[in-house]
Design a protein around this motif. Structure first.
Motif, PDB file in Angstrom:
ATOM      1  N   LEU A   1      -5.473 -12.238  -2.275  1.00  0.00           N
ATOM      2  CA  LEU A   1      -6.709 -11.489  -2.043  1.00  0.00           C
ATOM      3  C   LEU A   1      -6.762 -10.942  -0.620  1.00  0.00           C
ATOM      4  N   LEU A   2      -6.312 -11.742   0.331  1.00  0.00           N
ATOM      5  CA  LEU A   2      -6.282 -11.260   1.711  1.00  0.00           C
ATOM      6  C   LEU A   2      -5.350 -10.054   1.833  1.00  0.00           C
ATOM      7  N   LEU A   3      -4.219 -10.116   1.155  1.00  0.00           N
ATOM      8  CA  LEU A   3      -3.255  -9.024   1.234  1.00  0.00           C
ATOM      9  C   LEU A   3      -3.778  -7.758   0.559  1.00  0.00           C
ATOM     10  N   THR A   4      -4.359  -7.900  -0.635  1.00  0.00           N
ATOM     11  CA  THR A   4      -4.786  -6.701  -1.354  1.00  0.00           C
ATOM     12  C   THR A   4      -6.049  -6.089  -0.764  1.00  0.00           C
ATOM     13  N   THR A   5      -6.898  -6.894  -0.132  1.00  0.00           N
ATOM     14  CA  THR A   5      -8.057  -6.311   0.543  1.00  0.00           C
ATOM     15  C   THR A   5      -7.596  -5.448   1.709  1.00  0.00           C
ATOM     16  N   GLY A   6      -6.616  -5.933   2.452  1.00  0.00           N
ATOM     17  CA  GLY A   6      -6.064  -5.116   3.521  1.00  0.00           C
ATOM     18  C   GLY A   6      -5.457  -3.830   2.999  1.00  0.00           C
ATOM     19  N   ASN A   7      -4.754  -3.915   1.851  1.00  0.00           N
ATOM     20  CA  ASN A   7      -4.199  -2.714   1.228  1.00  0.00           C
ATOM     21  C   ASN A   7      -5.273  -1.688   0.938  1.00  0.00           C
ATOM     22  N   SER A   8      -6.386  -2.168   0.387  1.00  0.00           N
ATOM     23  CA  SER A   8      -7.458  -1.265  -0.034  1.00  0.00           C
ATOM     24  C   SER A   8      -8.002  -0.462   1.138  1.00  0.00           C
ATOM     25  N   TYR A   9      -8.242  -1.133   2.245  1.00  0.00           N
ATOM     26  CA  TYR A   9      -8.807  -0.426   3.396  1.00  0.00           C
ATOM     27  C   TYR A   9      -7.764   0.448   4.084  1.00  0.00           C
ATOM     28  N   LEU A  10      -6.502   0.066   4.012  1.00  0.00           N
ATOM     29  CA  LEU A  10      -5.451   0.951   4.510  1.00  0.00           C
ATOM     30  C   LEU A  10      -5.413   2.253   3.707  1.00  0.00           C
ATOM     31  N   LEU A  11      -5.537   2.142   2.385  1.00  0.00           N
ATOM     32  CA  LEU A  11      -5.508   3.336   1.538  1.00  0.00           C
ATOM     33  C   LEU A  11      -6.702   4.241   1.811  1.00  0.00           C
ATOM     34  N   SER A  12      -7.883   3.635   1.964  1.00  0.00           N
ATOM     35  CA  SER A  12      -9.077   4.444   2.250  1.00  0.00           C
ATOM     36  C   SER A  12      -8.964   5.134   3.607  1.00  0.00           C
ATOM     37  N   ALA A  13      -8.478   4.393   4.599  1.00  0.00           N
ATOM     38  CA  ALA A  13      -8.317   4.992   5.925  1.00  0.00           C
ATOM     39  C   ALA A  13      -7.279   6.110   5.886  1.00  0.00           C
ATOM     40  N   SER A  14      -6.221   5.912   5.115  1.00  0.00           N
ATOM     41  CA  SER A  14      -5.191   6.942   4.982  1.00  0.00           C
ATOM     42  C   SER A  14      -5.763   8.210   4.352  1.00  0.00           C
ATOM     43  N   ALA A  15      -6.581   8.050   3.315  1.00  0.00           N
ATOM     44  CA  ALA A  15      -7.190   9.214   2.657  1.00  0.00           C
ATOM     45  C   ALA A  15      -8.064   9.988   3.634  1.00  0.00           C
ATOM     46  N   SER A  16      -8.820   9.271   4.462  1.00  0.00           N
ATOM     47  CA  SER A  16      -9.663   9.942   5.451  1.00  0.00           C
ATOM     48  C   SER A  16      -8.832  10.670   6.498  1.00  0.00           C
ATOM     49  N   LEU A  17      -7.752  10.034   6.928  1.00  0.00           N
ATOM     50  CA  LEU A  17      -6.924  10.647   7.962  1.00  0.00           C
ATOM     51  C   LEU A  17      -6.260  11.928   7.456  1.00  0.00           C
TER      52      LEU A  17
ATOM     53  N   ALA B   1       2.951  12.190   3.020  1.00  0.00           N
ATOM     54  CA  ALA B   1       2.029  12.167   4.160  1.00  0.00           C
ATOM     55  C   ALA B   1       1.106  10.959   4.095  1.00  0.00           C
ATOM     56  N   ASN B   2       0.570  10.658   2.903  1.00  0.00           N
ATOM     57  CA  ASN B   2      -0.295   9.489   2.757  1.00  0.00           C
ATOM     58  C   ASN B   2       0.456   8.196   3.041  1.00  0.00           C
ATOM     59  N   ARG B   3       1.685   8.129   2.583  1.00  0.00           N
ATOM     60  CA  ARG B   3       2.459   6.907   2.819  1.00  0.00           C
ATOM     61  C   ARG B   3       2.759   6.720   4.303  1.00  0.00           C
ATOM     62  N   LEU B   4       3.070   7.783   5.006  1.00  0.00           N
ATOM     63  CA  LEU B   4       3.345   7.677   6.437  1.00  0.00           C
ATOM     64  C   LEU B   4       2.093   7.279   7.221  1.00  0.00           C
ATOM     65  N   THR B   5       0.942   7.815   6.841  1.00  0.00           N
ATOM     66  CA  THR B   5      -0.291   7.439   7.552  1.00  0.00           C
ATOM     67  C   THR B   5      -0.674   5.990   7.287  1.00  0.00           C
ATOM     68  N   VAL B   6      -0.365   5.475   6.089  1.00  0.00           N
ATOM     69  CA  VAL B   6      -0.606   4.057   5.811  1.00  0.00           C
ATOM     70  C   VAL B   6       0.174   3.195   6.795  1.00  0.00           C
ATOM     71  N   VAL B   7       1.423   3.542   7.021  1.00  0.00           N
ATOM     72  CA  VAL B   7       2.264   2.779   7.958  1.00  0.00           C
ATOM     73  C   VAL B   7       1.695   2.864   9.375  1.00  0.00           C
ATOM     74  N   GLY B   8       1.348   4.071   9.811  1.00  0.00           N
ATOM     75  CA  GLY B   8       0.823   4.243  11.170  1.00  0.00           C
ATOM     76  C   GLY B   8      -0.473   3.497  11.398  1.00  0.00           C
ATOM     77  N   LEU B   9      -1.393   3.570  10.444  1.00  0.00           N
ATOM     78  CA  LEU B   9      -2.678   2.882  10.586  1.00  0.00           C
ATOM     79  C   LEU B   9      -2.499   1.367  10.525  1.00  0.00           C
ATOM     80  N   GLY B  10      -1.544   0.903   9.735  1.00  0.00           N
ATOM     81  CA  GLY B  10      -1.271  -0.532   9.680  1.00  0.00           C
ATOM     82  C   GLY B  10      -0.797  -1.071  11.015  1.00  0.00           C
TER      83      GLY B  10
ATOM     84  N   ALA C   1       0.828  -1.207   0.000  1.00  0.00           N
ATOM     85  CA  ALA C   1       0.000   0.000   0.000  1.00  0.00           C
ATOM     86  C   ALA C   1       0.858   1.252   0.000  1.00  0.00           C
ATOM     87  N   THR C   2       1.976   1.197   0.706  1.00  0.00           N
ATOM     88  CA  THR C   2       2.845   2.366   0.800  1.00  0.00           C
ATOM     89  C   THR C   2       3.543   2.653  -0.527  1.00  0.00           C
TER      90      THR C   2
END
Length: 467
Positions: free
Chosen positions: A315-331, A352-361, A164-165
């Motif tokens: 699929l398990l990995l990319t689904t997690g990526n998707s929700y990490l990206l959405s959460a990052s956009a909201s943050l 900034a988006n990449r750093l929030t992806v890491v933090g939320l993960g 995701a990052t």
């Protein structure tokens, strides 16, 4: 041997992520909405992969294993039913919106307070969804490599966060496309192989436990509805889906992809139900949540089983990526930019988006310790989103009479009732919280909205009278 397929597939995904991070991701728009460039086929595949992740392959498989094919109809029907409503009512409206997040769209109708509250609720729900993707992928790696589940979870979290990052939505979309094609072909080839020794569909049905041969599989009607509503309401107003429609080339592409999701989800979930029911007969003593992975390893020829297991992990990995990206956009956009008024310079927005992806993960990994059951975390997260966000999102698009006060009150009621029902009361009567929280939130919004006439309607009325 199966482990080699999984290792190879993960390595391929990392290579794709690195390629897109270097060649296709240049700014915030590329990272969040893939430069608004996705075609119908890629968009359909990434939608399917997002909603047939851990929710179907681990949580859904666990449900089918325990309650049978009849009850599975209620569990999985939320995907095509919601997608059908989106096709007719919402897809074009979503793509025409200038917003890239659900809170951004909600703010346009209901103001900054509603946006802040929506973004906080979405973060809470999405971190939960990412958490059970970590757990589901960890279980898959446990079966593939014999690792302790906690080590599998750590490795899965690292890969998801890394993917995701690096490449953002565009890399996730194209790896989703590849994974969706492979898992569909693998399951299609697996079905006749597992049905043949059981005597076909009739033999499979008769071999199931008696209670699983009934329509509800031992559930009460209210319990069955409690499993249908969370997934239905999540998809109907899911920011992840909204973000993908925003990434479509145009509104027509978004609408076609919604119908593609209807057809593809029915086909894929039907195959999952058949394969899990066969696994229930062949391996009745296994842990329910591992049904699909067990079948891939023990019940199929090496090549088909290897590809199936690799695509399950993907699929398990990319689904997690998707929700990490959405959460990052909201943050970054809705909380840092909207609530705290922090202005991120354009040249730093991508970082900034990449750093929030890491933090939320990391936060999602910590949360997983409190919800070891994938199905329990799934129902909690879906219920929180469906009760607190979906009614307000739909009102923003479809009900001009809704007011800011009504929207804020609905989100407060939906979120609080979900937390109290699930955590404080411990799910009375075995009902999922959405059965109580969603109706209360919707009624609250309607009642408060009808108490005061919205300003935009009052202005229209006044103008008409003066004319």
């Amino acid at each position: 041997m199966h482990a080699l397929y999984v290792m190879g597939y993960i390595a391929l995904m990392l290579v794709i992520g690195f390629y897109f991070s270097r060649r296709k991701v240049h700014d915030d728009s590329d990272f969040i909405v893939a430069g608004r460039s996705l075609s119908t086929m890629v968009l359909t595949a990434t939608l399917l992969a997002t909603f047939v992740g851990s929710g179907s392959i681990v949580g859904g498989a666990s449900f089918v294993f325990q309650y049978g094919p009849g009850a599975a109809i209620f569990f999985f029907a939320g995907i095509p039913v919601a997608a059908l409503l989106i096709y007719f009512l919402l897809a074009s409206k979503m793509r025409r919106s200038e917003a890239t997040t659900i809170p951004g769209l909600i703010e346009a109708r209901f103001g900054p307070t509603a946006r802040t509250l929506a973004s906080l609720i979405i973060l809470l729900a999405y971190v939960g969804i990412v958490s059970y993707q970590f757990t589901g992928a960890g279980q898959a790696l446990n079966l593939a490599f014999g690792l302790p589940v906690w080590q599998g979870v750590l490795i899965s979290a690292a890969v998801m966060i890394g993917l995701a990052t690096m490449g953002g939505l565009i890399s996730v979309a194209y790896t989703d496309y590849m994974s969706a094609v492979i898992i569909f072909i693998s399951m299609l080839m697996a079905v006749p192989l597992v049905l043949a020794p059981l005597g076909g569909l009739d033999g499979l049905y008769k071999a199931l436990p008696q209670v699983q041969q009934s329509l509800l599989g031992g559930l009460s009607p209210w319990q069955a509805m409690g499993y249908f509503l969370p997934l239905f309401l999540l998809i109907l107003g899911d920011q992840n889906l909204f973000q993908r429609f925003a990434a479509a080339r145009d509104p027509a592409t978004a609408r076609k992809a919604a119908m593609g999701l209807v057809i593809a989800s029915i086909a894929c979930t039907s195959l999952i139900v058949l394969l899990v029911c066969a696994t229930r007969v062949l391996y009745p003593e296994i842990t329910p949540s591992t049904a699909m992975m067990t079948l891939a390893q023990q019940g199929l020829p090496t090549v088909i089983g290897g590809f199936l297991l690799a695509s399950i992990v993907a699929l398990l990995l990319t689904t997690g990526n998707s929700y990490l990206l959405s959460a990052s956009a909201s943050l970054t956009q809705d909380i840092l930019g909207g609530l705290f008024k922090i202005r991120i310079a354009p040249h730093r927005a991508l970082l900034a988006n990449r750093l929030t992806v890491v933090g939320l993960g990391v936060l999602a990994w910590v949360l997983g310790a409190f919800f070891p059951s994938v199905l329990a975390m799934q129902m909690y997260s879906y219920g929180m989103y469906g009760a607190a966000i979906t009614p307000v999102f739909l009102a923003a698009l479809l009900w001009p009479r809704a007011t800011p006060a009504g929207a804020v009150a609905a989100m407060v009621v939906g979120g609080l009732v979900t937390l109290v029902w699930e955590i404080v009361l411990g799910k009375p009567m075995g009902w999922n919280s959405v059965l109580v929280a969603m109706p209360l939130a919707t009624l609250t919004m309607i009642a408060i909205s009808l108490m005061k006439r919205p300003a935009h309607l009052s202005g229209a009325t006044t103008t008409g009278n003066n004319g």
